[in-house]
Design an enzyme around this catalytic site. Structure first.
Site, PDB file in Angstrom:
ATOM      1  CB  CYS A 119     -13.637   4.855 -63.894  1.00  0.00           C
ATOM      2  SG  CYS A 119     -13.457   5.404 -65.562  1.00  0.00           S
ATOM      3  CG  ASN A 120     -12.385   3.207 -57.569  1.00  0.00           C
ATOM      4  OD1 ASN A 120     -12.878   3.787 -56.602  1.00  0.00           O
ATOM      5  ND2 ASN A 120     -12.224   1.900 -57.612  1.00  0.00           N
TER       6      ASN A 120
END
Ligand SMILES: Cc1ncc(COP(=O)(O)O)c(C=O)c1O
Length: 486
Positions: free
Chosen positions: A409-410
């Protein structure tokens, strides 16, 4: 020497003993964290009973058994009603909720005169509260580092919709840190008369990089509101809000002490909270609302931000969890995690194939300074070909090693770490149809063969030397293997 087989990994106990002794020599502070080895045998005994090597603390922390017992004892003794009422069972619950809220503020040394603690579902819920309520206008800037979690990136959609300008401050390979000499240039871009928000993670959940907390006052002095995402930082670092005063701090409690899930918090400075405009009202957030007059008055402070009925039975477990961390000592946890991380960083990049080529590339800092216990990496074969991280994950699963793969999620940190350009990313977004993550990877691969994504290992309060040692044993099995043959 008798080889010992643990979770399909084979190593000699004599060699383990020697390596443990060397580790303790190299990281003498580890000895001061022995209480956690004792706790591993009691509160976290299930890890060894079931042969788990848990290396995904940045994904989620683990709870101690004693936390559950304390919480269950409280619930089985008490009769608790919805805190929105004012009957005896409701008031009993309200007392515990407010006690938990006070403990949260106390834990982070946040003065109740200065800060409020708003209970949310998770860190993302806290971030959404800020995003949807922040008074972005056409002259506003939303400044954020490349290595934010998607739930921080997502705030840019609120900024866009109100005509604000979103600006990303890049992180630079190989360390994946920001070029600090440029920070003032970025901060000076904004109109000081407008509402401007600067967001960055205290610790990146991709690279483990810890950005300076000194940026908070630097940005505030130039008129910015500052959001420091502490979701990945708080589990193993002291966050002292008597020293650092960001305007907004989102976090999730399960990342700190495992149980319960479904409760997070927004620590917000009262002065900054007063600038937010909630886009709606809900049960619990108002003092009065009328259907006929179609009007309402918002409640004050945290109440205005807690929509509907909060997860009230879970909240006493937040106090129990924080007391659990206090009883161990966050500094003890920090010393332990950084010793184990230091050992991993000394040893993983040192693994070499017979031809001298490295087996592992670490993304981010390769020393233990100004970083936390999260390490992103990939495996390469002797010819420098990337080994499929999904295949490595499958093999780790077989060895009962829990790690994480993908982009965590980065996306920003990943794009920089893997050398992906804006054009490459835009090309794959040109196709308007919705793509799965794997379809997107295939698209990127078809452009220039790049396959973004990595393996992430992260250590936490219940990690011991045997866990990281077993991961090293696992990694060594890939020495001299061809990427195609894995
Ligand atoms: C740095 C960071 N911020 C925000 C989040 C979002 O947390 P949650 O999924 O609990 O909302 C995470 C979760 O991994 C994180 O690591």
């Amino acid at each position: 020497m008798n080889p010992t087989t643990l979770n399909h990994l084979t190593y000699s106990p004599e060699k383990f003993g020697e390596d443990l002794a060397t580790f303790k020599q190299d990281f003498p502070v580890f000895e001061s964290t022995r209480s956690l080895d004792d706790l591993r045998q009691t509160d976290y005994a299930r890890l060894d009973e079931q042969g788990h090597i848990y290396l995904d603390y940045t994904g989620g922390g683990l709870h101690g058994e004693s936390q559950l017992q304390k919480h269950m004892a409280l619930l089985s003794r008490g009769v608790f009603g919805n805190p929105h009422s004012s009957n005896p069972t409701s008031m009993a619950m309200t007392r515990l909720v407010e006690q938990a809220r006070a403990y949260v503020l106390d834990y982070f040394k946040a003065s109740p005169d200065e800060y409020v603690a708003i209970f949310t579902l998770n860190a993302s819920g806290a971030l959404k509260l800020v995003g949807e309520s922040y008074p972005f206008g056409p002259n506003s800037h939303y400044l954020l580092t490349f290595d934010n979690h998607n739930s921080v990136n997502g705030i840019r959609e609120y900024a866009h919709s109100r005509g604000a300008t979103t600006v990303y401050m890049p992180v630079m390979p190989p360390d994946l840190r920001v070029d600090e000499t440029k920070l003032n240039q970025y901060l000076d871009q904004a109109d000081p008369q407008a509402h401007n928000l600067f967001a960055y993670p205290a610790q990146s959940n991709f690279s483990g990089v810890q950005h300076p907390l000194e940026w908070i006052s630097q940005a505030q002095a130039k008129g910015w509101d500052v959001l420091v995402d502490a979701a990945a930082f708080a589990p193993t670092n002291r966050l002292d809000l008597s020293l650092w005063q960001p305007d907004f701090v989102p976090l999730s409690f399960y990342k700190i002490f495992g149980y319960p899930t479904g409760v997070g918090c927004l620590l917000a400075r009262k002065s900054a909270l007063a600038r937010l405009h909630r886009p709606w009202f809900a049960g619990g957030t108002i003092t009065v609302a009328s259907v006929q007059a179609q009007n309402y008055h918002l409640a004050e402070g945290e109440a205005a931000f807690e929509d509907g009925t909060i997860s009230y039975l879970s909240l006493p477990a937040i106090e129990i969890g924080l007391r659990h961390i206090d009883s161990i000592g966050i500094d003890t946890i920090h010393r332990r995690v950084m010793s184990l991380t230091g050992w991993l960083l000394d040893n993983l990049p040192a693994l070499r194939h017979s031809n001298g080529e490295p087996l592992i590339q670490v993304y981010g800092p390769i020393d233990a300074q100004r970083r936390g216990g999260t390490i992103a990496l990939n495996f390469y074969d002797p010819q420098g070909h990337l080994m499929d991280y999904q295949r490595i994950e499958a093999l780790a699963n077989q060895a009962s090693i829990s790690l994480r793969t993908g982009c965590f999620c980065n996306p920003g940190a990943g794009e920089i770490a893997h050398g992906l350009t804006r054009e490459e990313m835009r090309t794959c977004f040109n196709d308007e149809s919705r793509m799965s993550f794997n379809q997107f990877l295939t698209c990127l691969q078809s452009i220039d063969g790049k396959r973004p994504g990595a393996i992430r290992i992260s250590v936490g309060l219940a990690t011991n030397f045997a866990d990281v040692y077993k991961f090293m044993q696992f990694a060594q099995e890939f020495l001299d293997k061809e990427a195609d043959g894995v």
